[in-house]
Motif scaffolding. Structure first.
Motif, PDB file in Angstrom:
ATOM      1  N   HIS A  68       0.794  -1.227   0.000  1.00 47.14           N
ATOM      2  CA  HIS A  68       0.000   0.000   0.000  1.00 47.14           C
ATOM      3  C   HIS A  68       0.829   1.280   0.000  1.00 47.14           C
ATOM      4  O   HIS A  68       0.303   2.364   0.214  1.00 47.14           O
ATOM      5  N   GLY A  69       2.148   1.144  -0.210  1.00 48.27           N
ATOM      6  CA  GLY A  69       2.994   2.323  -0.207  1.00 48.27           C
ATOM      7  C   GLY A  69       2.648   3.313  -1.308  1.00 48.27           C
ATOM      8  O   GLY A  69       2.766   4.530  -1.122  1.00 48.27           O
ATOM      9  N   LYS A  70       2.199   2.815  -2.446  1.00 48.82           N
ATOM     10  CA  LYS A  70       1.882   3.687  -3.575  1.00 48.82           C
ATOM     11  C   LYS A  70       0.786   4.680  -3.214  1.00 48.82           C
ATOM     12  O   LYS A  70       0.820   5.840  -3.633  1.00 48.82           O
ATOM     13  N   PHE A  71      -0.183   4.238  -2.420  1.00 49.08           N
ATOM     14  CA  PHE A  71      -1.265   5.132  -2.012  1.00 49.08           C
ATOM     15  C   PHE A  71      -0.734   6.331  -1.241  1.00 49.08           C
ATOM     16  O   PHE A  71      -1.238   7.451  -1.355  1.00 49.08           O
ATOM     17  N   LEU A  72       0.313   6.113  -0.453  1.00 49.53           N
ATOM     18  CA  LEU A  72       0.833   7.156   0.427  1.00 49.53           C
ATOM     19  C   LEU A  72       1.739   8.167  -0.279  1.00 49.53           C
ATOM     20  O   LEU A  72       2.112   9.179   0.323  1.00 49.53           O
ATOM     21  N   LYS A  73       2.092   7.898  -1.519  1.00 51.44           N
ATOM     22  CA  LYS A  73       3.093   8.738  -2.185  1.00 51.44           C
ATOM     23  C   LYS A  73       2.762  10.234  -2.132  1.00 51.44           C
ATOM     24  O   LYS A  73       3.624  11.037  -1.726  1.00 51.44           O
ATOM     25  N   PRO A  74       1.565  10.677  -2.506  1.00 47.16           N
ATOM     26  CA  PRO A  74       1.297  12.122  -2.453  1.00 47.16           C
ATOM     27  C   PRO A  74       1.417  12.697  -1.045  1.00 47.16           C
ATOM     28  O   PRO A  74       1.945  13.804  -0.859  1.00 47.16           O
ATOM     29  N   ALA A  75       0.927  11.960  -0.047  1.00 49.25           N
ATOM     30  CA  ALA A  75       0.975  12.456   1.331  1.00 49.25           C
ATOM     31  C   ALA A  75       2.405  12.549   1.841  1.00 49.25           C
ATOM     32  O   ALA A  75       2.799  13.543   2.467  1.00 49.25           O
ATOM     33  N   LEU A  76       3.207  11.515   1.565  1.00 49.91           N
ATOM     34  CA  LEU A  76       4.594  11.522   2.019  1.00 49.91           C
ATOM     35  C   LEU A  76       5.420  12.583   1.311  1.00 49.91           C
ATOM     36  O   LEU A  76       6.283  13.220   1.920  1.00 49.91           O
ATOM     37  N   MET A  77       5.174  12.782   0.032  1.00 51.89           N
ATOM     38  CA  MET A  77       5.889  13.818  -0.706  1.00 51.89           C
ATOM     39  C   MET A  77       5.423  15.212  -0.281  1.00 51.89           C
ATOM     40  O   MET A  77       6.201  16.165  -0.272  1.00 51.89           O
ATOM     41  N   GLY A  78       4.155  15.310   0.097  1.00 52.20           N
ATOM     42  CA  GLY A  78       3.620  16.606   0.505  1.00 52.20           C
ATOM     43  C   GLY A  78       4.048  17.032   1.897  1.00 52.20           C
ATOM     44  O   GLY A  78       4.115  18.236   2.198  1.00 52.20           O
ATOM     45  N   PHE A  79       4.333  16.048   2.757  1.00 50.85           N
ATOM     46  CA  PHE A  79       4.837  16.349   4.098  1.00 50.85           C
ATOM     47  C   PHE A  79       5.781  15.219   4.469  1.00 50.85           C
ATOM     48  O   PHE A  79       5.351  14.162   4.923  1.00 50.85           O
ATOM     49  N   SER A  80       7.065  15.457   4.273  1.00 54.60           N
ATOM     50  CA  SER A  80       8.080  14.408   4.367  1.00 54.60           C
ATOM     51  C   SER A  80       8.652  14.277   5.770  1.00 54.60           C
ATOM     52  O   SER A  80       8.290  15.016   6.692  1.00 54.60           O
ATOM     53  N   ASN A  81       9.595  13.348   5.902  1.00 56.69           N
ATOM     54  CA  ASN A  81      10.294  13.179   7.182  1.00 56.69           C
ATOM     55  C   ASN A  81      11.085  14.433   7.552  1.00 56.69           C
ATOM     56  O   ASN A  81      11.143  14.809   8.731  1.00 56.69           O
ATOM     57  N   THR A  82      11.680  15.084   6.572  1.00 61.80           N
ATOM     58  CA  THR A  82      12.416  16.322   6.884  1.00 61.80           C
ATOM     59  C   THR A  82      11.456  17.438   7.291  1.00 61.80           C
ATOM     60  O   THR A  82      11.784  18.255   8.163  1.00 61.80           O
ATOM     61  N   ASP A  83      10.270  17.479   6.701  1.00 57.67           N
ATOM     62  CA  ASP A  83       9.257  18.457   7.116  1.00 57.67           C
ATOM     63  C   ASP A  83       8.824  18.208   8.553  1.00 57.67           C
ATOM     64  O   ASP A  83       8.635  19.146   9.341  1.00 57.67           O
ATOM     65  N   LEU A  84       8.669  16.931   8.902  1.00 54.56           N
ATOM     66  CA  LEU A  84       8.233  16.591  10.257  1.00 54.56           C
ATOM     67  C   LEU A  84       9.302  16.969  11.277  1.00 54.56           C
ATOM     68  O   LEU A  84       8.997  17.538  12.335  1.00 54.56           O
ATOM     69  N   ILE A  85      10.544  16.651  10.972  1.00 51.29           N
ATOM     70  CA  ILE A  85      11.646  17.017  11.871  1.00 51.29           C
ATOM     71  C   ILE A  85      11.708  18.532  12.027  1.00 51.29           C
ATOM     72  O   ILE A  85      11.894  19.059  13.143  1.00 51.29           O
ATOM     73  N   ARG A  86      11.529  19.248  10.933  1.00 47.73           N
ATOM     74  CA  ARG A  86      11.553  20.713  10.968  1.00 47.73           C
ATOM     75  C   ARG A  86      10.401  21.270  11.815  1.00 47.73           C
ATOM     76  O   ARG A  86      10.561  22.249  12.549  1.00 47.73           O
ATOM     77  N   PHE A  87       9.239  20.636  11.725  1.00 41.76           N
ATOM     78  CA  PHE A  87       8.079  21.080  12.511  1.00 41.76           C
ATOM     79  C   PHE A  87       8.397  21.048  14.002  1.00 41.76           C
ATOM     80  O   PHE A  87       8.145  22.006  14.734  1.00 41.76           O
ATOM     81  N   PHE A  88       8.948  19.937  14.477  1.00 44.11           N
ATOM     82  CA  PHE A  88       9.211  19.811  15.914  1.00 44.11           C
ATOM     83  C   PHE A  88      10.439  20.614  16.347  1.00 44.11           C
ATOM     84  O   PHE A  88      10.404  21.301  17.378  1.00 44.11           O
ATOM     85  N   SER A  89      11.514  20.530  15.592  1.00 42.91           N
ATOM     86  CA  SER A  89      12.727  21.256  15.990  1.00 42.91           C
ATOM     87  C   SER A  89      12.496  22.759  15.949  1.00 42.91           C
ATOM     88  O   SER A  89      13.052  23.508  16.763  1.00 42.91           O
ATOM     89  N   GLY A  90      11.671  23.219  15.012  1.00 44.42           N
ATOM     90  CA  GLY A  90      11.370  24.641  14.930  1.00 44.42           C
ATOM     91  C   GLY A  90      10.553  25.157  16.095  1.00 44.42           C
ATOM     92  O   GLY A  90      10.455  26.367  16.299  1.00 44.42           O
ATOM     93  N   ARG A  91       9.986  24.243  16.873  1.00 43.50           N
ATOM     94  CA  ARG A  91       9.203  24.611  18.053  1.00 43.50           C
ATOM     95  C   ARG A  91       9.907  24.216  19.343  1.00 43.50           C
ATOM     96  O   ARG A  91       9.279  24.106  20.390  1.00 43.50           O
ATOM     97  N   GLY A  92      11.218  23.978  19.236  1.00 44.77           N
ATOM     98  CA  GLY A  92      12.032  23.767  20.424  1.00 44.77           C
ATOM     99  C   GLY A  92      12.262  22.333  20.834  1.00 44.77           C
ATOM    100  O   GLY A  92      12.912  22.078  21.857  1.00 44.77           O
ATOM    101  N   LEU A  93      11.728  21.347  20.068  1.00 47.89           N
ATOM    102  CA  LEU A  93      11.960  19.948  20.407  1.00 47.89           C
ATOM    103  C   LEU A  93      12.903  19.346  19.367  1.00 47.89           C
ATOM    104  O   LEU A  93      12.491  18.909  18.294  1.00 47.89           O
ATOM    105  N   ALA A  94      14.187  19.345  19.683  1.00 46.63           N
ATOM    106  CA  ALA A  94      15.205  18.872  18.746  1.00 46.63           C
ATOM    107  C   ALA A  94      15.105  17.365  18.554  1.00 46.63           C
ATOM    108  O   ALA A  94      14.672  16.628  19.441  1.00 46.63           O
ATOM    109  N   MET A  95      15.521  16.918  17.366  1.00 47.83           N
ATOM    110  CA  MET A  95      15.491  15.500  17.023  1.00 47.83           C
ATOM    111  C   MET A  95      16.913  14.963  16.875  1.00 47.83           C
ATOM    112  O   MET A  95      17.853  15.705  16.604  1.00 47.83           O
ATOM    113  N   MET A  96      17.049  13.640  17.030  1.00 44.03           N
ATOM    114  CA  MET A  96      18.332  12.978  16.845  1.00 44.03           C
ATOM    115  C   MET A  96      18.119  11.719  16.014  1.00 44.03           C
ATOM    116  O   MET A  96      17.068  11.082  16.091  1.00 44.03           O
ATOM    117  N   THR A  97      19.106  11.370  15.209  1.00 47.87           N
ATOM    118  CA  THR A  97      19.024  10.197  14.347  1.00 47.87           C
ATOM    119  C   THR A  97      20.033   9.158  14.796  1.00 47.87           C
ATOM    120  O   THR A  97      21.223   9.454  14.926  1.00 47.87           O
TER     121      THR A  97
END
Length: 412
Positions: A68-97
């Protein structure tokens, strides 16, 4: 009463994220959560440390959701992992990998993630109504009528984000599937996913806790090979777990056989040749001593030799061809017959839910019922371990929110 513009049903990560991004001065949002506190399942994620997403190219995520990954393509491209990390880190909650690609908040606290999301809800004016399970959703001429224990609420659009049926103690019990089906939305049956398996006549109960990295294994159904996998395997008291087993469990059914190669990726015939050479070179040594060169856990290797009918005092020179064949088979194709899969109480995710062919993959809106949206695990999507399910929840929540804002005429 004046209708709400948007009602979000379910206060998990998908619901909170959808509500946060859907609200605007011209879009009034209410979120209904059946529990007294939102995000109960989020607090359990990553053993409370919240493996929020995974590193790497977002396109690589598409292979991590089964078929079912193909279904998610527009959503994942529209809000990616880097966008998610930026959302939280930009509000003071830093991320680590971590080295394995898993992304966590630096505080290693799921509670910090939930606190930030709830803070954003307050800042943006989302009305959060906890302890108020939705009993029914009706379609009306102007939108929908939501009924709870405290009353009925007219709304213009609805987002169902109630999750699946795993970890029911957190409030996930398939409510959203029932509500959607009641409106005429097509749904699929629910099954546990990301779950360990209990093995029939399991021989390694005494080795619980031993793990193996990157073990190739195949799935057999009715005498036919139906899949090949590779991943970490963990012995439990009753069967198999670990990321490799959990990720592949969406394909398992009771009675299937897993054949695991503890010898790694070496083909059976190559391993057989290496073993024959080893036994010949170590002729006077005990087999159990010589086998330490295979770099497998000693207790496991002893169990393999016992299952292969090799006495403790047998030397390498006296191993028969049939005994060697037994060792080779158990090292390269050890058969585990699945008795049953873990149920919803221990499954980390749910397979099944809102049928994807009835949902617009760009907007998360129903193709059948205008104004009805979905996000998160209520959809028939289950990802691998490693942050993929949370990323899908946030990405689909964001996609639904953007479509809801556009529907209300709010700028995105």
């Amino acid at each position: 009463m004046d209708p709400y513009d948007v009602a979000v049903i379910g206060g998990g990560p998908a619901g909170l994220f959808c509500a946060i991004h859907a609200t605007s001065p011209s879009c009034r949002v209410v979120l209904f959560e059946k529990s007294e506190q939102p995000g109960k399942k989020l607090l359990l994620s990553g053993t409370g440390q919240c493996n929020i997403t995974h590193a790497g190219e977002i396109r690589d995520f598409l292979t991590r959701y089964g078929d079912h990954g193909k279904f998610l393509k527009p959503a994942l491209m529209g809000f990616s992992n880097t966008d998610l990390i930026r959302f939280f880190s930009g509000r003071g909650l830093a991320m680590m990998t971590e080295e394995n690609g898993k992304v966590f908040p630096k505080t290693r606290s799921a509670a910090d993630v939930l606190s930030l999301l709830l803070g954003e809800c307050r800042t943006r004016g989302v009305e959060v109504r906890c302890g108020e399970p939705v009993i029914d959703v009706e379609k009306t001429a102007d939108g929908f009528l939501i009924t709870t224990a405290t009353g009925s609420f007219p709304v213009r659009a609805v987002a169902i984000t109630t999750g699946g049926a795993s970890y029911p103690k957190t409030g996930s019990s398939g409510d959203g599937i029932r509500l959607a089906a009641g409106l005429g939305q097509p749904v699929t049956d629910l099954f546990p996913a990301l779950t360990p398996v209990t093995v029939r006549d399991y021989p390694f109960a005494g080795l619980a806790g031993i793990s193996f990295e990157e073990i190739p294994f195949s799935l057999w159904h009715g005498g036919r090979k139906t899949g090949s996998f590779c991943g970490d395997i963990l012995f439990t008291h009753t069967g198999l777990s670990g990321p490799g087993i959990l990720d592949a469990s969406r394909y398992f059914t009771p009675g299937d056989t897993l054949r695991a190669s503890f010898a790694g990726k070496a083909p059976r015939d190559a391993f057989d040749r290496d073993l024959a050479a080893l036994l010949q070179a170590q002729g006077t040594r005990l087999v159990r001593t010589a086998m330490t060169s295979l770099h497998l856990p000693d207790r496991f290797m002893r169990a393999i030799l016992e299952l292969s009918g090799i006495p403790d005092d047998l030397t390498c020179a006296h191993v028969t061809a049939s005994q060697r064949k037994e060792i080779v088979t158990r090292c390269t194709e050890f058969p585990f017959v699945i008795d049953h899969l873990g149920d919803f109480s221990i499954a980390m995710a749910t397979r099944g839910g809102i049928a994807l062919e009835s949902v617009n993959q760009k907007t998360m809106e129903s193709k059948i019922i205008p104004g009805l949206f979905f996000a998160g695990e209520v959809l028939d999507i289950d990802g691998n371990t490693g942050g993929y399910n949370l990323q899908a929840a946030f990405s689909t929540g964001y996609a639904a929110a953007m479509a809801l804002r556009n529907r209300q005429g709010s700028p995105s």
